[in-house]
Scaffold this active site. Structure first.
Site, PDB file in Angstrom:
ATOM      1  NE  ARG A  61      -2.119  -2.220   2.976  1.00 39.51           N
ATOM      2  CZ  ARG A  61      -2.414  -2.548   4.209  1.00 39.51           C
ATOM      3  NH1 ARG A  61      -3.449  -2.016   4.799  1.00 39.51           N
ATOM      4  NH2 ARG A  61      -1.655  -3.400   4.869  1.00 39.51           N
ATOM      5  CD  GLU A  98      -1.492  -3.298  15.395  1.00 37.79           C
ATOM      6  OE1 GLU A  98      -1.508  -2.931  14.212  1.00 37.79           O
ATOM      7  OE2 GLU A  98      -2.346  -2.977  16.229  1.00 37.79           O
TER       8      GLU A  98
END
Ligand code: AMP
Length: 174
Positions: A61, A98
């Site tokens: 992205r 994460e």
């Protein structure tokens, strides 16, 4: 430039890709020319006078925002990719995400030695991906004077991880 409430253009998806993660989806920015142009115009406004020689962006992205910026600024793009995707001689670095573990790579020949590289991604969470990517660029001989993310999650303390490099974002979520 007309200011925009970018929050209106970011889709929030609870429990993706696993339970407990609130996923901030930027495809809804891409689907809106108004929001997407706003992001790229902002990037140009922020960095146009900062002597940026090249932009490095993180798969996948990050590429979407870095590419129109590079076109506007007439500077090279350095793709930072997940392990095993780049065919040439690479530098690589493992890191924690994460919600997973990963490894990033860059073509060592594409890192401009002694040049000022703006490092970018769409979203900054823990800063782990950007931290590993910054190491790659520095190991390759570039300078990383600035980091940019379209959005960020400051409660994950990425600023400590990415210090002393200044980080600029367009929107932050508490
Ligand atoms: P980090 O290395 O923790 O800063 O993670 C950043 C990368 O993971 C970026 O490429 C993001 O696209 C993706 N990511 C991490 N957390 C989220 C989230 N809550 N929503 C959307 N993307 C995320």
């Amino acid at each position: 430039m007309v200011e925009l409430n970018l929050d209106d253009y970011i889709r929030k998806v609870p429990d993706f890709p696993k339970k407990g993660i609130l996923f901030y989806d930027i495809t809804s920015i891409l689907a809106s020319p108004v929001a997407f142009n706003y992001c790229i115009d902002k990037m140009v406004e922020i960095y146009k006078d900062k002597n940026i020689d090249a932009i490095a962006a993180i798969e996948a992205r990050g590429f979407l925002f870095a590419t129109p910026f590079a076109y506007r600024m007439k500077i090279p793009i350095i793709p930072i990719r997940k392990k095993g995707k780049l065919p040439g001689i690479t530098l690589s670095k493992k890191y924690d995400l994460e919600y997973a573990q990963a490894e990033v790579e860059v073509h060592s020949a594409d890192v401009p030695k002694g040049k000022r590289v703006l490092l970018t991604d769409d979203l900054i969470a823990t800063g782990g991906t950007l931290n590993a990517s910054r190491s790659l660029l520095i190991e390759g001989g570039a300078e990383v004077p600035e980091i940019f993310g379209v959005l960020s999650l400051p409660f994950l303390n990425y600023k400590e991880v990415l210090a002393p490099t200044p980080v600029t974002t367009l929107i932050d979520y508490a």
